[in-house]
Design an enzyme around this catalytic site. Structure first.
Site, mmCIF file in Angstrom:
data_model
loop_
_atom_site.group_PDB
_atom_site.id
_atom_site.type_symbol
_atom_site.label_atom_id
_atom_site.label_comp_id
_atom_site.label_asym_id
_atom_site.label_seq_id
_atom_site.Cartn_x
_atom_site.Cartn_y
_atom_site.Cartn_z
ATOM 1 N N LYS A 78 22.321 11.717 -12.385
ATOM 2 C CA LYS A 78 23.729 11.419 -12.128
ATOM 3 C C LYS A 78 24.480 11.230 -13.445
ATOM 4 C CE LYS A 78 26.515 8.081 -9.478
ATOM 5 N NZ LYS A 78 26.434 6.917 -8.559
ATOM 6 N N SER A 152 28.953 7.780 -4.618
ATOM 7 C CA SER A 152 29.316 8.559 -5.780
ATOM 8 C C SER A 152 28.164 9.409 -6.340
ATOM 9 C CB SER A 152 29.817 7.622 -6.890
ATOM 10 O OG SER A 152 28.796 6.713 -7.301
ATOM 11 N N SER A 176 26.537 3.970 -3.024
ATOM 12 C CA SER A 176 26.628 5.275 -3.679
ATOM 13 C C SER A 176 25.352 6.099 -3.673
ATOM 14 C CB SER A 176 27.105 5.095 -5.125
ATOM 15 O OG SER A 176 28.443 4.677 -5.140
#
Length: 448
Positions: A78, A152, A176
């Protein structure tokens, strides 16, 4: 010819350790799939083609190859965790486009275990929202490309669901990991606070953000979690015996309804666990009526801290508003009083139950659209309407999982959430493994 795309991380690592395949062959095959499919999915901001192949060769030459739990396994990271030699953009035009000098500790642990970083994945700006889009690109759900992968950690989830990597690294500050995992049919675990090192953004959102794995199987999630936690080899799966499971179909956030596909998935999962010998009862945690306000305070305040050193003129309007609102709450949030009160209120519930089972989401994810160009209130409404189930467990700091279970009317995966007290990650993983055994899921989306 043996293909390694679609294999689990455990299968790939075993084959590399036994020298039935080289790390370069595995990584090259996954990079070819990224090149073929990512224009449709939008998972990656950066693909490290040459660097990843060179790192694969370095893994092959290691003297400890036969002991590496993730030997030759391609992973995605990420884009809010540093990867040496790559810029860290966190989905924003306001961040510096300069290479990181060192790996984040979790990335370093993955590499030490033999994993090869093939790329950095898209996130919404500053990882604020539960949809993944922005100036660097839009990430779609491989199961339903009309819809967002979630956020996210949306890019990481989409990369795994599309079979571009077998596992990925993400993190979870208000859901997330669990939100995109639920959208994309993946297994994830947000560990309890302190199990895995943080170091996310400018302060881990006051300790609410946790790093964790995204995988297609419980076993892969378990192995990756052990690596991230610095535990070396994962413990062998142990039957937890008969657990006391509370089934709750109530939204923690007042006024947010839960749709039938998700409540049905939770009911069906409860039935499966009951038939497997677990004690299942309907029971709702005593969520306070103020939980929505508490969640918003912490959510916005975390963004205020992350945005403080950035040029606001380069931030999207929704991010600027989020941070501006959060600045008003910084003093109250920093005391930690609201979180401690929530823990005190919810902990007695778990004296009667070992695990809480809930729907993972309230409804299907929003469309894959330019949400970063839309107003703050519209984003807040869309996020709250579909993902109210996750925030309480970031506020408490307790472990929680998303596990695929059932399908939505569109054919995309549905999912359930499992929650327990700190230190009981093994129980959650064991229960998830039982669901996987009794109701196996399709592991990757049918893109080809």
């Amino acid at each position: 010819m043996t293909t390694w795309v679609g294999r689990t991380a455990v299968e790939i690592a075993a084959a590399v350790r036994e020298k039935r395949v080289t790390p370069r062959e595995v990584v090259a095959e996954h990079l070819a799939r990224v090149e073929r499919l990512d224009a449709r999915v939008g998972a990656f901001r950066v693909v490290r083609t040459e660097a990843a192949l060179a790192e694969a060769d370095e893994v092959a030459a290691r003297g400890d190859l036969d002991r590496l739990p993730l030997a030759g396994v391609p992973v995605a990271v990420k884009d809010n965790l540093a990867v040496r030699g790559e810029s860290l953009r966190v989905g924003s035009a306001a961040t510096a486009d300069t290479p990181a000098l060192e790996d984040h500790v979790t990335v370093a642990r993955l590499r030490a275990a033999g994993a090869v970083v093939v790329g950095l994945t898209h996130v919404p700006e500053l990882c604020v929202f539960g949809t993944t889009e922005g100036v660097h690109g839009t990430t779609r759900n491989p199961w339903d490309p009309r819809r967002t992968a979630g956020g996210s950690s949306g890019g990481s989830a989409a990369a795994v669901a599309a079979g571009m990597v077998p596992v990925a690294l993400g993190n979870d500050g208000m859901g997330s990991l669990r939100i995109p995992a639920a959208n994309c049919g993946l297994v994830t675990i947000k560990p309890g606070h302190g199990v895995v090192p943080g170091g996310i953004g400018e302060g881990d959102w006051f300790g609410m953000s946790e790093n964790g794995p995204l995988a297609t199987t419980v076993r892969d999630a378990r192995v990756m979690l052990a690596v991230l936690a610095g535990a070396g080899e994962a413990d062998e799966e142990a039957a937890p015996g008969s657990l006391r499971v509370a089934l709750s179909l109530r939204s923690p956030i007042a006024g947010v309804p839960l749709s039938t596909p998700y409540t049905s998935a939770a009911r069906d999962a409860a039935g499966v666990l009951m038939r497997a010998g677990h004690q299942v009862r309907r029971a709702d945690p005593p969520y306070p009526a103020s939980l929505g306000v508490t969640s918003l305070m912490h959510w916005t305040a975390g963004t205020a801290v992350d945005a403080a050193s950035l040029d606001p003129r380069l931030l999207a309007r929704r991010t600027r508003v989020h941070a501006r609102i959060g600045r008003r709450f910084l003093g109250r949030v920093r005391t930690g009083r609201a979180r401690e009160e929530l823990r005190d209120r919810l902990k007695p519930f778990f004296t009667g139950y070992d695990v809480l089972l809930t729907p993972a989401l309230a409804r299907r994810s929003p469309s894959a659209a330019p949400w970063h160009e839309r107003g703050w209130l519209r984003n807040i409404a869309a996020n709250t309407a579909y993902s109210p189930m996750t925030p309480p467990w970031n506020l408490t700091g307790w472990p929680a999982m998303s596990v695929p279970f059932g399908t939505l009317p569109s054919g995309a995966p549905s999912a359930v959430q499992l929650v327990a007290l700190p230190g009981r990650e093994a129980d959650l993983l064991a229960l998830a493994a039982r669901l996987e055994e009794l109701r196996p899921w399709r592991r990757t989306a049918p893109l080809e």
